[in-house]
Design an enzyme around this catalytic site. Sequence first.
Site, PDB file in Angstrom:
ATOM      1  N   LYS A 125      97.418  -9.085  94.397  1.00 17.63           N
ATOM      2  CA  LYS A 125      96.188  -9.158  95.202  1.00 17.63           C
ATOM      3  C   LYS A 125      95.659  -7.763  95.495  1.00 17.63           C
ATOM      4  O   LYS A 125      94.458  -7.497  95.380  1.00 17.63           O
ATOM      5  CB  LYS A 125      96.447  -9.957  96.495  1.00 17.63           C
ATOM      6  N   GLN A 174     100.436 -14.213 103.725  1.00 13.69           N
ATOM      7  CA  GLN A 174     101.129 -14.694 102.523  1.00 13.69           C
ATOM      8  C   GLN A 174     102.157 -15.757 102.928  1.00 13.69           C
ATOM      9  O   GLN A 174     102.992 -15.527 103.787  1.00 13.69           O
ATOM     10  CB  GLN A 174     101.818 -13.501 101.832  1.00 13.69           C
ATOM     11  N   ASP A 189      91.463 -17.791 102.468  1.00 12.59           N
ATOM     12  CA  ASP A 189      92.310 -18.777 101.791  1.00 12.59           C
ATOM     13  C   ASP A 189      91.777 -20.202 101.968  1.00 12.59           C
ATOM     14  O   ASP A 189      92.237 -21.120 101.288  1.00 12.59           O
ATOM     15  CB  ASP A 189      93.757 -18.699 102.321  1.00 12.59           C
TER      16      ASP A 189
END
Lengths: 270, 270
Positions: B29, B73, B96
Site C-alpha cells: 500500500k 490493517q 476501506d
Amino acid sequence: MKNAAGHVPGLAVVLVGDRKDSQSYVRFKVKGCEEVGIKSLLAELPRNCTEDEVVDSVSRFNEDPSVHGVLVQLPLPQHMDEEKILNAISLDKDVDGFHPLNVGNLALRSRKPLFVSCAAKACLELLFQSGIDLMGKHVTIIGRSKVVGLPTSLLLQRHHATVSVIHAFTENPEEITRGSDIVISAAGVANLVRGSWLKQGAVVIDVGTNPVEDPASDFGYRLTGDVCFEEAVNVASAITPVPGGVGPVTIAMLLANTLDSAKRVYGLSD
Amino acid sequence: MKNAAGHVPGLAVVLVGDRKDSQSYVRFKVKGCEEVGIKSLLAELPRNCTEDEVVDSVSRFNEDPSVHGVLVQLPLPQHMDEEKILNAISLDKDVDGFHPLNVGNLALRSRKPLFVSCAAKACLELLFQSGIDLMGKHVTIIGRSKVVGLPTSLLLQRHHATVSVIHAFTENPEEITRGSDIVISAAGVANLVRGSWLKQGAVVIDVGTNPVEDPASDFGYRLTGDVCFEEAVNVASAITPVPGGVGPVTIAMLLANTLDSAKRVYGLSD
C-alpha cells in the site's frame, strides 16, 4: 406493557395521498395497534402537499416522546423525494428498518441493527414457526426491493442460509428457483412463479400482493400473490397463501418493532 | 493532482503487531502511494498495545487535514475489539468502506456510499476491463466476509447481476457454482474450487491468498488462491492468477478511493 410498566408504546404513521392500497395497509396497521394496546397516531396529508410538509410531520413525531416508531407509508407521490423524507425519520424510531445505518448493521453480521424490515422478519418468522432449518439451505429471493428482497437476503445470511437474489434482468430465473430449497417471492408480478419453477418439496413464501381485476369482487379487483398457488401447492411441501400469509405476520412484526423500541426507551430491553 | 490543484492526497495506515502477511500488505500500500504521488503515513503499534492506543492513532489521523483516507490493517490482535476500532474511523475517511453507513448506502441501490470496499471494486474493475457484461448474469461469490464477499455481492447487484453467496455451511456448493457465468472466490481455502465446479466458459476471479508450505521458496511458503488454477484454466474463458490478479488492482482501488476523498475535500469531485 401498560399494566406491567406503566407505559404505552406509540406508533406514528404518515400517509400521503389517497391510494386505496396504501389506505388499506395503514388501516391494518392502526387496527393491529388497537388489538395489542399500542397507541397509534396518524398524519394524513393530501396528495398535493409539499415535501417539507411531510418532513414536518415526521419531525413532530420524532420529537414526541409518546411515539416510539415512525413510518411513512410508501409509495409517496411521484413529485416527492422519498430518500429525503425517509432520512428525516429518527434512527431510533425507524421501525421499518429502511435507514441506511440499520441496513448496514443488518448486512454486517457482527453488528446489530436497531430495526429490521418487518417483511423480512415476517418471512423468517414463518420459516421458524414451521420448523424449517435455514443453515446452509439454498434460498432464492425473487425481487430486490429495500422493503422485502434486500433485507430478507441480508437477514437470511445472518442465519447462515445460502442466498440467491434474482430479478427482472435475471436470465433463466426458473433454473435458479428449481435448485432452491426455499423460494421467497416479492416481485410484484401476479402468477410469475409457476409450479415448474419449483423443486419437489420446496418451501414457498409469497410476499406478492398484486391487484387483479375481478368483477365478482365488491371492489372490482382482488389481491393475488406472485406464485401460481394452484400449481405450486402440488409441488411445495409448504406454501403461504395470498391474502392471509405474510401480510398479517408483517403487521405483527411492525408492532413487535414498536414494542422493542418502547422497551429500549424505558430501559426494559431483554 | 499536486501539479493540477496544488494539493497532495494523503493515506494513513495503522498497523498493529508483527504479522508477516499484514506487514507485506501494508508495504504494498505504501509503495503504491509512492508510485502515484499520494502521501502515506504509517502508525506502527506493538502487538501488546491497548485498544485505546489504536483508537488514539486513528483519531489523530481523523483530525489531520493532510490525511484523506484512514485504514486499520486487519486482522487486529485477538484481544482487541475490531468493531470499536473501526467505528473510530471518520465516515469521510473510511477508504476501506467498512463503516456500516457506507455498507448500508451500498446495499440501497438508490443511495450512494462515500466509499466502496477496494476488493469489491477490484473484482468489478477486472470484469469491466475484460469487457464482461454483468446485467442478468449469474455470479456466485464464495465467502461472505465484510472485506470481500459482502460488498462484492452488493456492488454486483447495483450492476444488475444475479448474485448467489455461498459459504462454509452451503450444501452442494459446486452445484451452484456450476450454474454460474462468473465465480468470485474469497473463501480463504487453498484449491477449494476445482475444475469440476465450473461451467465451460465461466469467468473466474480468485481473491484468495492462502499461504501454503513451499520449501523451494525463500520464505518457506508461497501464496496460492482459492481456485485450483491448473484445472480451472482448462474450463474457464477467463481467470485471474494468484499472486498478481486481484491483489494489485485492489491496491489501485485503495489509491483511487484516497484520491476521490481528497478531491471531495478540495471541491474537485467530478
